[in-house]
Design a protein around this motif. Structure first.
Motif, PDB file in Angstrom:
ATOM      1  N   LYS A   1      13.605  21.341 -29.127  1.00  0.00           N
ATOM      2  CA  LYS A   1      12.896  21.723 -27.926  1.00  0.00           C
ATOM      3  C   LYS A   1      13.265  23.149 -27.544  1.00  0.00           C
ATOM      4  CE  LYS A   1      12.051  20.392 -23.133  1.00  0.00           C
ATOM      5  NZ  LYS A   1      12.388  19.446 -22.037  1.00  0.00           N
ATOM      6  N   PRO A   2      12.290  24.046 -27.421  1.00  0.00           N
ATOM      7  CA  PRO A   2      12.615  25.454 -27.124  1.00  0.00           C
ATOM      8  C   PRO A   2      13.134  25.636 -25.708  1.00  0.00           C
ATOM      9  CG  PRO A   2      10.245  25.131 -27.105  1.00  0.00           C
ATOM     10  CD  PRO A   2      10.834  23.834 -27.593  1.00  0.00           C
ATOM     11  N   VAL A   3      14.002  26.621 -25.554  1.00  0.00           N
ATOM     12  CA  VAL A   3      14.500  27.043 -24.246  1.00  0.00           C
ATOM     13  C   VAL A   3      14.099  28.496 -24.078  1.00  0.00           C
ATOM     14  CG1 VAL A   3      16.521  27.357 -22.777  1.00  0.00           C
ATOM     15  CG2 VAL A   3      16.444  25.443 -24.389  1.00  0.00           C
ATOM     16  N   TRP A   4      13.135  28.760 -23.223  1.00  0.00           N
ATOM     17  CA  TRP A   4      12.568  30.098 -23.122  1.00  0.00           C
ATOM     18  C   TRP A   4      13.395  30.972 -22.189  1.00  0.00           C
ATOM     19  CZ3 TRP A   4       9.707  30.505 -27.071  1.00  0.00           C
ATOM     20  CH2 TRP A   4       8.872  29.464 -27.485  1.00  0.00           C
ATOM     21  N   LYS A   5      13.777  32.136 -22.687  1.00  0.00           N
ATOM     22  CA  LYS A   5      14.513  33.127 -21.911  1.00  0.00           C
ATOM     23  C   LYS A   5      13.838  34.484 -22.076  1.00  0.00           C
ATOM     24  CE  LYS A   5      17.941  30.456 -20.559  1.00  0.00           C
ATOM     25  NZ  LYS A   5      19.321  30.650 -21.026  1.00  0.00           N
ATOM     26  N   PRO A   6      13.868  35.336 -21.059  1.00  0.00           N
ATOM     27  CA  PRO A   6      13.242  36.661 -21.181  1.00  0.00           C
ATOM     28  C   PRO A   6      13.980  37.527 -22.199  1.00  0.00           C
ATOM     29  CG  PRO A   6      14.472  36.502 -19.136  1.00  0.00           C
ATOM     30  CD  PRO A   6      14.446  35.122 -19.720  1.00  0.00           C
ATOM     31  N   LEU A   7      13.235  38.385 -22.861  1.00  0.00           N
ATOM     32  CA  LEU A   7      13.791  39.231 -23.910  1.00  0.00           C
ATOM     33  C   LEU A   7      14.664  40.350 -23.365  1.00  0.00           C
ATOM     34  CD1 LEU A   7      13.959  40.205 -26.862  1.00  0.00           C
ATOM     35  CD2 LEU A   7      11.777  41.393 -26.511  1.00  0.00           C
ATOM     36  N   VAL A   8      14.335  40.859 -22.164  1.00  0.00           N
ATOM     37  CA  VAL A   8      15.000  42.065 -21.662  1.00  0.00           C
ATOM     38  C   VAL A   8      16.526  41.937 -21.600  1.00  0.00           C
ATOM     39  CG1 VAL A   8      15.229  43.584 -19.656  1.00  0.00           C
ATOM     40  CG2 VAL A   8      12.972  42.901 -20.440  1.00  0.00           C
ATOM     41  N   PRO A   9      17.104  40.874 -21.003  1.00  0.00           N
ATOM     42  CA  PRO A   9      18.578  40.778 -20.993  1.00  0.00           C
ATOM     43  C   PRO A   9      19.177  40.675 -22.392  1.00  0.00           C
ATOM     44  CG  PRO A   9      17.611  39.309 -19.363  1.00  0.00           C
ATOM     45  CD  PRO A   9      16.493  39.792 -20.214  1.00  0.00           C
ATOM     46  N   LYS A  10      18.500  39.948 -23.290  1.00  0.00           N
ATOM     47  CA  LYS A  10      18.976  39.850 -24.670  1.00  0.00           C
ATOM     48  C   LYS A  10      18.929  41.216 -25.348  1.00  0.00           C
ATOM     49  CE  LYS A  10      19.491  35.344 -24.725  1.00  0.00           C
ATOM     50  NZ  LYS A  10      20.813  34.698 -24.867  1.00  0.00           N
ATOM     51  N   ARG A  11      17.896  41.961 -25.048  1.00  0.00           N
ATOM     52  CA  ARG A  11      17.760  43.311 -25.613  1.00  0.00           C
ATOM     53  C   ARG A  11      18.935  44.187 -25.188  1.00  0.00           C
ATOM     54  NH1 ARG A  11      12.227  45.686 -24.067  1.00  0.00           N
ATOM     55  NH2 ARG A  11      11.489  44.375 -25.797  1.00  0.00           N
ATOM     56  N   PHE A  12      19.335  44.077 -23.929  1.00  0.00           N
ATOM     57  CA  PHE A  12      20.490  44.837 -23.444  1.00  0.00           C
ATOM     58  C   PHE A  12      21.753  44.426 -24.198  1.00  0.00           C
ATOM     59  CE2 PHE A  12      24.215  45.188 -20.702  1.00  0.00           C
ATOM     60  CZ  PHE A  12      24.170  46.513 -20.332  1.00  0.00           C
TER      61      PHE A  12
END
Length: 249
Positions: A124-135
């Motif tokens: 089951k996917p857990v969706w998180k925004p890319l911006v914090p991961k990008r940082f």
């Protein structure tokens, strides 16, 4: 499999605010964890193991004693030379992985992102925004860049000296303390372990702190825990119920 090839770990690559599957992110971090482990062993050998290779068969008693009455021996010793070509290539690949995950288009050339997305396809996917991961990945890229300078000091020194037009950095000795990359590798190892095992993104927390301080802007934090699949299911149930009511009426 076709969906993995089309979307990778993205919820929808075409949406304005990009969300990625945190399950795949954790799998990728677990795979890449092998790199800081390998680098920690390399740095341990370079820093804490003696740089001298002594041939025990050539130790000869000199007949003299030191101030503590220890026998002084004459030995044949060779100073070790280090070749960090393998470490350099490993770090360059790690840098490639960090940078490739920053954007949708570049993510498609990362074999680890593809593998992680494939392994996470049935969970089951857990969706998180890319911006914090990008940082977080930019932070990791800076750690890797420092380690590359340590393993290739003469290359970086030649670049700096060429740009400066003078002898700013020495080209015959390493001007960086070995404890700098050692500490950074341990920090990177800890960060990736927390991400892979506990699902705790330290880089994301730092990003959130900078947002709170007003230095950076953040994606909608309240959206991070929204179950989009559950919302879609409830909407379908509501529409089906309305259609059923319309037919009975």
């Amino acid at each position: 499999m076709l969906d993995v090839l089309k979307n990778l770990w993205f919820r929808d690559p075409k949406e304005e605010t990009i969300f990625i599957n945190d399950v795949a992110v954790r799998i990728r971090a677990g795979i890449l964890l092998a790199i800081p482990i390998f680098m920690s062993f390399t740095l341990y050998d370079a820093i804490f193991v003696s740089n001298w290779i002594v041939d025990g068969n050539t130790a000869v008693d000199s007949g003299d004693l030191d101030w503590d009455y220890h026998v002084i021996y004459h030995v044949d010793a060779v100073k070790r030379t280090f070749d960090y070509s393998l470490q350099t290539w490993v770090l360059l690949y790690a840098l490639f992985e960090m940078l490739s995950g920053l954007f949708v288009t570049t993510s498609r050339v990362s074999p680890i992102i593809l593998l992680a997305s494939f392994l996470a396809r049935k969970q089951k996917p857990v969706w998180k925004p890319l911006v914090p991961k990008r940082f977080a990945w930019v932070l990791g890229s800076s750690f890797i860049a420092v380690c590359l300078v340590f393993f290739n000091p003469e290359v970086f020194a030649n670049w700096v000296n060429t740009v400066a037009g003078s002898q700013v950095l020495p080209t015959t000795s390493n001007y960086m303390s070995p404890y700098i990359p050692l500490v950074l590798v341990w920090i990177c190892l800890g960060f990736m372990w927390l991400e892979a095992i506990l699902g705790y993104c330290v880089g994301c927390k730092i990003h959130a702190l900078l947002v709170w301080m007003g230095i950076l802007k953040e994606e909608c934090e309240t959206c991070n825990n929204i179950d989009w699949d559950e919302i879609a299911r409830k909407n379908q149930e509501r529409l089906a119920k309305q259609e059923a009511e319309n037919k009975t009426s």
